[in-house]
Scaffold this active site. Structure first.
Site, PDB file in Angstrom:
ATOM      1  CE1 TYR A 105      -3.196   2.795   0.504  1.00 13.14           C
ATOM      2  CE2 TYR A 105      -2.774   2.801   2.892  1.00 13.14           C
ATOM      3  CZ  TYR A 105      -3.457   3.592   1.802  1.00 13.14           C
ATOM      4  OH  TYR A 105      -4.179   4.500   1.672  1.00 13.14           O
ATOM      5  CG  ASP A 144      -3.851   2.025  -3.391  1.00  7.90           C
ATOM      6  OD1 ASP A 144      -3.419   2.507  -4.336  1.00  7.90           O
ATOM      7  OD2 ASP A 144      -4.435   2.523  -2.542  1.00  7.90           O
ATOM      8  CG  HIS A 242      -9.100   1.347  -3.969  1.00  6.56           C
ATOM      9  ND1 HIS A 242      -7.834   1.580  -4.785  1.00  6.56           N
ATOM     10  CD2 HIS A 242      -9.208   2.412  -3.052  1.00  6.56           C
ATOM     11  CE1 HIS A 242      -7.309   2.779  -4.227  1.00  6.56           C
ATOM     12  NE2 HIS A 242      -7.948   3.142  -3.180  1.00  6.56           N
TER      13      HIS A 242
END
Length: 250
Positions: A105, A144, A242
């Site tokens: 992330y 991500d 998302h």
């Protein structure tokens, strides 16, 4: 082999919005999540047949990553390089017989770019980490990554030039990564596909109108190119700002 990655933007909330239905339906061999936003003991998931690995942020309700895997890894690292700690819980590295899995992330450089320098330092350290791993065996990087690489990867590129996630610096780091022996698996299959996004603002009707960004990725070592079977974006799955993405390997 089927792998899934999903920024759940708060796992407890996502569980209440159908996370487990998707998890069981997709039946992935490895399922990675980002932005868990919880501490140890705040949730218990009954995922029969899966080993669970969690990297919690020190700050409560912030960041965090997890990997659920059917096959037990040889080794799990929390953090970058030789460090086994990273206080924002942003990275998990799992070693298997034939590859490394890196669930990430990436830090957001923030709306006013206040964290851009930190983000660029992170990218340098991440590249070093990936290159060290890739020298030993192939790597699957997912998560991500908080950057839209090309103009095709967001709905309104012109008006977002220089904004967080679409600065020249952040995009340049992605270019450098891909030039260092790695493949953007979705663009491998769909190099010119427009309108393929993985994140949408919570502003009204933005997702319905597909005004989004593609900032979630499966990036793999070039050595795995012959094993790439399929890449998908599951934009129909709700529960977060998302959506999940999928990678299949032969």
């Amino acid at each position: 082999m089927k792998l899934v990655s999903w920024n759940v933007n708060g796992l407890r909330a996502c569980v209440n919005k159908g996370f487990l239905d998707y998890f069981h339906d997709i039946d992935a061999d490895i399922f990675c999540i980002q932005e868990t936003k919880l501490q140890e003991g705040q949730i218990k998931l009954d995922l029969t047949g899966y080993y669970q690995y969690w990297n919690y942020a020190v700050k409560k309700g912030y960041s965090g990553t997890a990997v659920f895997t059917k096959k037990e890894p040889l080794l799990v690292r929390y953090g970058l390089g030789e460090q086994n700690f990273e206080h924002e819980g942003r990275i998990l590295t799992l070693e298997y017989d034939d590859f490394y899995l890196v669930n990430v992330y990436s830090p957001n450089s923030q709306r006013d770019l206040a964290r851009l320098n930190y983000r660029l330092e992170w990218e340098n350290r991440m590249l070093d980490h990936l290159l060290q791993l890739n020298a030993r065996k192939p790597v699957i990087l997912c998560g991500d990554l908080n950057v839209a690489h090309k103009e095709i990867d967001l709905r309104n590129p012109k008006s977002n030039i220089g904004n967080s996630g679409f600065t020249e610096e952040e995009r340049g780091k992605m270019t450098t990564l891909l030039a260092s022996g790695f493949i953007d698996s979705y663009r491998y299959f769909y190099p010119e596909q427009e309108g393929s996004y993985t994140w949408w603002s919570y502003m009204r009707n933005v997702r319905e109108r597909n005004i989004g960004w593609r900032i979630d990725y499966f990036i793999v070592s070039e050595a795995l190119s012959g094993k790439l079977k399929n890449a998908e974006i599951h934009s129909h799955i709700m529960g977060s700002d998302h959506c999940p993405i999928l990678l299949e390997l032969k």
